[in-house]
Design a protein around this motif. Structure first.
Motif, PDB file in Angstrom:
ATOM      1  N   GLY A   1       0.789  -1.127  -0.180  1.00  0.00           N
ATOM      2  CA  GLY A   1       0.073   0.036  -0.008  1.00  0.00           C
ATOM      3  C   GLY A   1       0.780   1.272  -0.152  1.00  0.00           C
ATOM      4  O   GLY A   1       2.064   1.068  -0.249  1.00  0.00           O
ATOM      5  N   GLU A   2       0.119   2.355   0.208  1.00  0.00           N
ATOM      6  CA  GLU A   2       0.960   3.714   0.237  1.00  0.00           C
ATOM      7  C   GLU A   2       1.631   3.877   1.461  1.00  0.00           C
ATOM      8  O   GLU A   2       1.223   3.607   2.709  1.00  0.00           O
TER       9      GLU A   2
ATOM     10  N   ASP B   1       4.216  -6.572  -2.665  1.00  0.00           N
ATOM     11  CA  ASP B   1       2.844  -6.855  -2.824  1.00  0.00           C
ATOM     12  C   ASP B   1       2.541  -8.170  -2.136  1.00  0.00           C
ATOM     13  O   ASP B   1       3.681  -8.751  -1.689  1.00  0.00           O
TER      14      ASP B   1
ATOM     15  N   THR C   1      -1.823  -1.629   4.609  1.00  0.00           N
ATOM     16  CA  THR C   1      -2.647  -0.522   4.579  1.00  0.00           C
ATOM     17  C   THR C   1      -4.108  -1.033   4.374  1.00  0.00           C
ATOM     18  O   THR C   1      -4.305  -1.987   3.811  1.00  0.00           O
ATOM     19  N   LYS C   2      -5.071   0.047   4.922  1.00  0.00           N
ATOM     20  CA  LYS C   2      -6.425  -0.214   4.817  1.00  0.00           C
ATOM     21  C   LYS C   2      -6.890  -0.720   3.609  1.00  0.00           C
ATOM     22  O   LYS C   2      -7.868  -1.594   3.534  1.00  0.00           O
ATOM     23  N   GLU C   3      -6.482  -0.218   2.439  1.00  0.00           N
ATOM     24  CA  GLU C   3      -6.843  -0.522   0.965  1.00  0.00           C
ATOM     25  C   GLU C   3      -6.471  -1.843   0.673  1.00  0.00           C
ATOM     26  O   GLU C   3      -7.230  -2.214  -0.407  1.00  0.00           O
ATOM     27  N   ASN C   4      -5.615  -2.411   1.467  1.00  0.00           N
ATOM     28  CA  ASN C   4      -5.464  -3.886   0.979  1.00  0.00           C
ATOM     29  C   ASN C   4      -5.836  -4.977   2.050  1.00  0.00           C
ATOM     30  O   ASN C   4      -5.224  -6.114   1.871  1.00  0.00           O
TER      31      ASN C   4
ATOM     32  N   LYS D   1      -8.655  -6.458   2.758  1.00  0.00           N
ATOM     33  CA  LYS D   1      -9.649  -7.309   2.229  1.00  0.00           C
ATOM     34  C   LYS D   1      -8.715  -8.327   1.287  1.00  0.00           C
ATOM     35  O   LYS D   1      -9.057  -9.609   1.787  1.00  0.00           O
ATOM     36  N   GLU D   2      -7.931  -8.427   0.555  1.00  0.00           N
ATOM     37  CA  GLU D   2      -6.806  -9.030  -0.013  1.00  0.00           C
ATOM     38  C   GLU D   2      -5.882  -9.840   1.221  1.00  0.00           C
ATOM     39  O   GLU D   2      -5.871 -10.970   0.721  1.00  0.00           O
TER      40      GLU D   2
ATOM     41  N   GLU E   1      -5.512   0.737  10.047  1.00  0.00           N
ATOM     42  CA  GLU E   1      -6.829   1.130  10.147  1.00  0.00           C
ATOM     43  C   GLU E   1      -7.993  -0.004   9.921  1.00  0.00           C
ATOM     44  O   GLU E   1      -8.886   0.248   9.084  1.00  0.00           O
ATOM     45  N   THR E   2      -7.754  -1.114  10.589  1.00  0.00           N
ATOM     46  CA  THR E   2      -8.821  -2.077  10.568  1.00  0.00           C
ATOM     47  C   THR E   2      -9.758  -2.023  11.445  1.00  0.00           C
ATOM     48  O   THR E   2      -9.452  -1.504  12.767  1.00  0.00           O
TER      49      THR E   2
END
Length: 169
Positions: free
Chosen positions: A44-45, A60, A76-79, A81-82, A103-104
């Motif tokens: 993530g970022e 990754d 990070t938060k955006e990842n 779910k994966e 950020e979960t």
């Protein structure tokens, strides 16, 4: 006549206290991490941190099999779910490195349990900004933000505390 003079003073005093205290409670001055240099793999970022001796390298999920160059891995938060896929639970539970889930609202359990499903797992409502899980000690740490206020200074403070924990492991 006496009450007319005291009313404006009372109103000004209340406003001063209300606005003065609200600004004061948004941030707290803290010390940055001063330990050894750390190399963090991040999915993530890259976050903005105060410390100049922290190196982030973008990775990754395919890189999770080759982590010997890092001191920890941040996701990070955006990842998230994966990150919940069952195949990665084995990695988190057997890695010599700690993993940080940023950020979960679900805690760390959906990631280390092959049976837990991130989407259906209940929110833990802990107030933590991030969870660090260390499979070697089978321990986790939750990191909150000062007064639960999301701002750059409070987030940087949380990262400094996270770096301290990683250094101690």
């Amino acid at each position: 006549m006496k009450s007319k003079v005291n009313l404006p003073i009372l109103v000004i005093s209340i406003l001063f206290i209300a606005f003065g205290c609200s600004k004061q409670n948004e941030n707290i001055e803290t010390e940055p991490y001063i330990g050894k240099p750390l190399h963090i793999g991040i999915i993530g970022e890259e976050p903005k941190v105060r410390e100049e001796h922290i190196k982030f390298t973008a990775i990754d999920f395919t890189d999770l099999q080759n982590l010997e160059h890092y001191d920890a891995v941040f996701i990070t938060k955006e990842n998230l779910k994966e990150a919940d896929k069952a195949q990665y639970a084995t990695v988190y539970n057997n890695s010599p490195l700690p993993f940080l889930f940023i950020e979960t609202q679900k805690g760390y359990v959906p990631f280390i349990s092959e049976e837990a499903d991130f989407e259906n797992y209940p929110d833990v409502d802990s107030g933590f900004y991030a969870y660090l899980y260390d499979s070697k000690s089978k321990k986790y740490w939750g990191y909150g933000l000062y007064n639960d206020i999301v701002n750059e200074q409070n987030i940087q403070d949380a990262y400094s505390r996270i770096f301290d924990t990683i250094d101690d492991l």
